[in-house]
Design a protein around this motif. Sequence first.
Motif, short mmCIF file in Angstrom:
data_model
loop_
_atom_site.label_atom_id
_atom_site.label_comp_id
_atom_site.label_asym_id
_atom_site.label_seq_id
_atom_site.Cartn_x
_atom_site.Cartn_y
_atom_site.Cartn_z
N HIS A 209 74.93 14.01 -40.72
CA HIS A 209 76.37 13.81 -40.96
C HIS A 209 76.80 12.46 -40.38
CE1 HIS A 209 77.33 18.17 -41.79
NE2 HIS A 209 76.15 18.27 -41.19
N ILE B 273 71.74 18.34 -52.49
CA ILE B 273 73.16 17.98 -52.50
C ILE B 273 73.60 17.80 -53.94
CG2 ILE B 273 74.87 16.26 -51.84
CD1 ILE B 273 73.34 15.82 -49.27
N ARG C 6 83.01 24.36 -49.76
CA ARG C 6 83.17 23.47 -50.92
C ARG C 6 81.94 23.60 -51.83
NH1 ARG C 6 88.29 22.03 -51.28
NH2 ARG C 6 87.59 20.28 -52.56
N PHE D 241 80.93 13.92 -42.25
CA PHE D 241 80.57 14.30 -43.61
C PHE D 241 79.06 14.35 -43.83
CE2 PHE D 241 84.75 12.34 -43.65
CZ PHE D 241 85.50 13.26 -44.37
N ILE D 242 78.65 15.25 -44.73
CA ILE D 242 77.22 15.37 -45.02
C ILE D 242 76.71 14.06 -45.63
CG2 ILE D 242 77.55 16.35 -47.34
CD1 ILE D 242 74.95 17.78 -45.05
N VAL E 268 79.30 21.62 -52.41
CA VAL E 268 78.46 20.49 -52.04
C VAL E 268 76.98 20.74 -52.37
CG1 VAL E 268 77.67 19.06 -50.11
CG2 VAL E 268 80.07 19.80 -50.23
N CYS F 78 79.29 26.91 -46.59
CA CYS F 78 80.05 25.74 -47.05
C CYS F 78 81.26 26.20 -47.88
CB CYS F 78 79.16 24.83 -47.88
SG CYS F 78 80.06 23.35 -48.45
N CYS G 203 82.59 17.12 -49.88
CA CYS G 203 82.47 17.53 -48.47
C CYS G 203 83.76 17.22 -47.71
CB CYS G 203 81.30 16.79 -47.83
SG CYS G 203 81.09 17.10 -46.07
N CYS H 165 73.25 27.22 -45.35
CA CYS H 165 74.25 26.14 -45.49
C CYS H 165 75.10 26.36 -46.73
CB CYS H 165 73.55 24.78 -45.55
SG CYS H 165 72.30 24.65 -46.85
N CYS I 257 77.76 23.72 -42.02
CA CYS I 257 76.39 23.80 -42.55
C CYS I 257 75.35 23.51 -41.47
CB CYS I 257 76.23 22.85 -43.74
SG CYS I 257 76.80 21.16 -43.41
#
Length: 100
Positions: A93, A70, A39, A18-19, A41, A37, A76, A33, A82
């Motif tokens: 991450h 972010i 999502r 995860f980020i 995020v 992505c 995420c 990114c 990304c």
Amino acid sequence: MSIITGLTRGGVQWTPSFIMAINQTICIGCGRCYKVCPRDVFELIDREDLELDDLDDDAFDDAPGMVMNIRDLMDCIGCEACSRTCPKNCLSHAPQALAA
Ligand code: SF4
Ligand code: SF4
């Protein structure tokens, strides 16, 4: 301690990463990114809107304009798309422990 894992369609277990952070001192605001992505995020913001209190202001002299930020860390899914597309290696991450 258990960590969050997923399964491929073929039933193989994998570990999402995860980020955790963006190194905004080296981000060039290219938006790659954000585009990959799946999502919600990231958000692209004006570099002037960053809170620079604990950063070195001089580091930004050569990187004016927009910078990635972010927006929602918790959205995420840990796919790492990304980081695969980032040309500056800004993103970090880590696996995530399962909530108790
Ligand atoms: S790891 Fe995947 S879901 Fe998470 S921020 Fe990167 S692209 Fe988005
Ligand atoms: S891909 Fe990397 S350099 Fe481009 S906006 Fe995202 S974090 Fe910044």
